[in-house]
Design a protein around this motif. Structure first.
Motif, mmCIF file in Angstrom:
data_model
loop_
_atom_site.group_PDB
_atom_site.id
_atom_site.type_symbol
_atom_site.label_atom_id
_atom_site.label_comp_id
_atom_site.label_asym_id
_atom_site.label_seq_id
_atom_site.Cartn_x
_atom_site.Cartn_y
_atom_site.Cartn_z
ATOM 1 N N CYS A 43 0.809 -1.025 0.183
ATOM 2 C CA CYS A 43 0.006 0.019 -0.041
ATOM 3 C C CYS A 43 0.729 1.288 0.012
ATOM 4 N N THR A 44 0.630 2.450 -0.635
ATOM 5 C CA THR A 44 0.930 3.744 -0.617
ATOM 6 C C THR A 44 0.718 4.618 0.383
ATOM 7 N N LEU A 45 -0.305 3.982 1.306
ATOM 8 C CA LEU A 45 -0.528 4.716 2.224
ATOM 9 C C LEU A 45 -0.407 3.878 3.744
ATOM 10 N N ARG A 46 -0.651 4.579 4.628
ATOM 11 C CA ARG A 46 -0.605 4.015 6.335
ATOM 12 C C ARG A 46 -1.703 4.364 6.960
ATOM 13 N N CYS A 47 -3.187 4.334 6.197
ATOM 14 C CA CYS A 47 -4.323 5.075 7.075
ATOM 15 C C CYS A 47 -4.429 4.526 8.401
ATOM 16 N N THR A 48 -4.704 5.280 9.403
ATOM 17 C CA THR A 48 -4.696 5.000 10.883
ATOM 18 C C THR A 48 -5.896 4.150 11.088
ATOM 19 N N TYR A 49 -6.780 4.155 10.402
ATOM 20 C CA TYR A 49 -8.201 3.325 10.864
ATOM 21 C C TYR A 49 -8.147 2.021 9.831
ATOM 22 N N CYS A 50 -7.294 1.737 9.088
ATOM 23 C CA CYS A 50 -7.385 0.736 7.957
ATOM 24 C C CYS A 50 -7.769 -0.659 8.467
ATOM 25 N N TYR A 51 -9.058 -1.164 8.124
ATOM 26 C CA TYR A 51 -9.577 -2.452 8.509
ATOM 27 C C TYR A 51 -8.527 -3.501 7.891
ATOM 28 N N ALA A 52 -7.939 -3.233 6.905
ATOM 29 C CA ALA A 52 -7.150 -4.214 6.092
ATOM 30 C C ALA A 52 -5.751 -4.456 6.678
ATOM 31 N N GLU A 53 -5.428 -3.198 7.405
ATOM 32 C CA GLU A 53 -4.141 -2.989 7.934
ATOM 33 C C GLU A 53 -3.097 -2.640 6.592
ATOM 34 N N GLY A 54 -3.603 -2.136 5.704
ATOM 35 C CA GLY A 54 -2.721 -1.884 4.330
ATOM 36 C C GLY A 54 -1.442 -1.365 4.364
ATOM 37 N N GLY A 55 -0.208 -2.179 4.038
ATOM 38 C CA GLY A 55 0.999 -1.655 3.935
ATOM 39 C C GLY A 55 1.819 -2.165 5.273
ATOM 40 N N ARG A 56 1.019 -2.895 6.180
ATOM 41 C CA ARG A 56 1.655 -3.328 7.616
ATOM 42 C C ARG A 56 1.748 -4.698 7.538
ATOM 43 N N LEU A 57 1.293 -5.467 6.734
ATOM 44 C CA LEU A 57 1.432 -7.039 6.515
ATOM 45 C C LEU A 57 2.797 -7.561 5.906
ATOM 46 N N ASP A 58 2.521 -8.513 5.001
ATOM 47 C CA ASP A 58 3.529 -9.187 4.571
ATOM 48 C C ASP A 58 3.949 -8.756 3.012
ATOM 49 N N ASP A 59 3.403 -7.815 2.684
ATOM 50 C CA ASP A 59 3.597 -7.078 1.253
ATOM 51 C C ASP A 59 3.436 -8.138 0.112
ATOM 52 N N ILE A 60 2.677 -9.118 0.245
ATOM 53 C CA ILE A 60 2.569 -10.302 -0.951
ATOM 54 C C ILE A 60 1.826 -9.675 -2.082
ATOM 55 N N ASP A 61 1.949 -10.577 -3.224
ATOM 56 C CA ASP A 61 1.029 -10.158 -4.193
ATOM 57 C C ASP A 61 0.259 -11.432 -4.490
ATOM 58 N N ILE A 62 -0.868 -11.463 -5.171
ATOM 59 C CA ILE A 62 -1.314 -12.612 -5.635
ATOM 60 C C ILE A 62 -0.758 -13.408 -6.552
ATOM 61 N N PRO A 63 -0.608 -14.624 -6.448
ATOM 62 C CA PRO A 63 -0.232 -15.514 -7.668
ATOM 63 C C PRO A 63 -0.830 -15.335 -8.928
ATOM 64 N N ARG A 64 -0.257 -15.285 -9.938
ATOM 65 C CA ARG A 64 -1.244 -15.262 -11.380
ATOM 66 C C ARG A 64 -1.909 -16.353 -11.516
ATOM 67 N N SER A 65 -1.413 -17.543 -10.972
ATOM 68 C CA SER A 65 -2.385 -18.885 -11.169
ATOM 69 C C SER A 65 -3.625 -18.641 -10.492
ATOM 70 N N ILE A 66 -3.530 -18.117 -9.429
ATOM 71 C CA ILE A 66 -4.670 -17.963 -8.769
ATOM 72 C C ILE A 66 -5.770 -16.968 -9.336
ATOM 73 N N ALA A 67 -5.151 -15.704 -9.460
ATOM 74 C CA ALA A 67 -5.666 -14.795 -10.456
ATOM 75 C C ALA A 67 -6.679 -15.389 -11.832
ATOM 76 N N LYS A 68 -5.604 -16.027 -12.407
ATOM 77 C CA LYS A 68 -6.451 -16.568 -13.741
ATOM 78 C C LYS A 68 -7.579 -17.580 -13.361
ATOM 79 N N ALA A 69 -7.148 -18.527 -12.303
ATOM 80 C CA ALA A 69 -8.298 -19.308 -11.936
ATOM 81 C C ALA A 69 -9.621 -18.653 -11.625
ATOM 82 N N ALA A 70 -9.498 -17.552 -10.950
ATOM 83 C CA ALA A 70 -10.780 -16.801 -10.281
ATOM 84 C C ALA A 70 -11.376 -16.106 -11.762
#
Length: 445
Positions: free
Chosen positions: A84-111
């Motif tokens: 995440c490009t922000l660190r919003c103080t109330y973020c329910y998703a804790e954006g930018g504070r977790l593991d910085d992982i991206d979705i694998p393309r195999s999963i995105a393609k299957a969906a």
């Protein structure tokens, strides 16, 4: 002021203003103090009787039964990244504070393949939406790959692709043209005037992001691309809410703003910030003033709980209509319940990616339980005038407040919903937009 009551029967399609006398006679009918003969002798009561007001009307509960047998999503929401490009103080998703992982393309393609296949079979057009753990554009290559693959597959099959993006607006200007071209709908997060927004929606270095977001919005204005604004309203934001709406009206081309009071997510996240929601009465008062200002600029403002459309589900969480895939491959029905550690995961998360079989495994039992998230099954809704409009409000927020969406306790949002729904019904009534009777008359006899 009118000395009158608002009569509202959502399942009958009836809304009108009635005099005190009529209201009292109606009350006696519903409390069994007036018999059939008395109704027939009363011209006004007979009128309502012919409209079906006194006949029982209960929605069909079976539409939620065995939801798993009907689970064939044609829409997928992606959380493509935890970056995440922000660190919003109330973020329910804790954006930018977790593991910085991206979705694998195999999963995105299957969906994508799954929703396109279902769309072809059902004769519908598929859609993808980006809203999740981080800022989708922060992982630009994966984000763009998913969109390009989706659009190309739709083109091959003669389907119309719908792409929706919810964004914090903090990304390079070089990306605006592409987003304007490929996104059917775009929603920016902007939480008020600069002093308010910059307190809550901060960059990783702690500085505010208001100027960057406004610059991006104006770039879309320049291209003639329509967009919406979603504003999380804090106590501070209420103090200048009308000024904020006026600012948007004067400086941008935005014509649709969603206003939602801030909600305390600290019980279900690791965020340690003190998050205090606005007082319900204060929010209602500020919203009403903001709506008047918005009207002067042709802007529609919206609060999710006060929709005048009757419905039996607040959102796609019910019956797992939401097919949201996280960066880890978790399948959830709620865009606020994204992590396996969330105490609400057992209810809202109903499946996940199976690496061995290269497919999504979903739980029929959990999908069927999600079918019970509707106002006919929720205790707090049973005596509420808004139950067929807000349909139980946000189930995830209720779970935070009460531990269970089916629990009897109200949240502070419930008071806001009832008052703003009444406002919207009156406005719709005066505009002659809804109702079978009474749209242009006030029943006084």
């Amino acid at each position: 002021m009118l000395d009158a009551f608002l009569l509202y029967a959502p399942l009958k399609g009836i809304i009108t203003l009635v005099s005190v006398s009529v209201a009292e006679r109606l009350r006696k009918i519903f409390s069994s103090e007036i018999d059939r003969e008395a109704i027939d002798r009363d011209q006004t009561l007979s009128f309502f009787d012919r409209q079906g007001l006194f006949r029982p009307s209960t929605p069909d509960r079976t539409i939620f039964d065995k939801a798993s047998e009907r689970w064939k999503p044609v829409h997928v929401t992606f959380s493509t990244t935890q970056k995440c490009t922000l660190r919003c103080t109330y973020c329910y998703a804790e954006g930018g504070r977790l593991d910085d992982i991206d979705i694998p393309r195999s999963i995105a393609k299957a969906a994508i393949d799954l929703v396109i296949s279902n769309a072809e079979r059902l004769g519908e057009d598929p859609s993808i939406n980006f809203l999740g753990e981080g800022e989708a554009t922060a992982s630009w290559r994966e984000f763009r790959w998913a969109i390009d693959y989706f659009r190309s597959e739709c083109k091959v099959r003669g389907l119309s692709p719908y792409v929706e993006l919810s964004t914090n607006g903090v990304f390079p200007a070089s990306r605006v043209e592409y987003l304007s071209e490929v996104c059917t709908g775009i929603t920016f997060s902007l939480d008020g005037l600069a002093d308010v927004h910059d307190k809550y929606r901060v960059l990783p270095n702690g500085k505010g992001s208001f100027d960057k977001v406004l610059r991006t919005m104006k770039a879309f204005d320049h291209l003639g691309k329509e967009y919406h604004v979603r504003s999380t309203v804090s106590r501070e934001a209420l103090l200048s809410l009308s000024e904020f709406i006026e600012f948007i009206g004067r400086t941008t081309k935005c014509k649709n703003i969603q206003l939602e009071p801030i909600f305390d997510v600290t019980p279900v996240t690791s965020i340690a910030t003190d998050i205090q929601h606005p007082d319900a009465d204060d929010f209602i008062g500020a919203y009403r003033k903001a709506k008047q200002v918005a009207a002067m600029y042709g802007i529609e403002i919206y609060y999710s709980g006060a929709d005048t459309t009757t419905k039996l589900a607040f959102c796609g969480t019910t019956s797992a209509k939401n097919f949201l895939v996280t960066a880890r491959g978790i399948v959830t029905s709620c865009n606020e319940v994204l992590q396996p550690t969330d105490p609400r995961a057992e209810l809202f998360q109903y499946g996940g990616w199976n690496e061995a079989s290269q497919r999504f495994d979903v739980s029929s039992e959990r999908i069927d339980k999600l079918g019970k998230l509707n106002p006919l099954e929720i205790e707090k809704c049973k005596g509420c005038v808004a139950k067929f409009n807000c349909a139980g409000d946000c189930y995830a927020k209720t779970a935070v407040a009460n531990g269970d969406p089916w629990a009897p306790g109200y949240t502070y949002r419930c008071a806001i919903t009832r008052q703003l729904l009444k406002d919207n019904l009156l406005l719709s009534l005066l505009a002659g937009e809804i109702g079978q009777i009474g749209t242009k008359q006030w029943l006084t006899c």
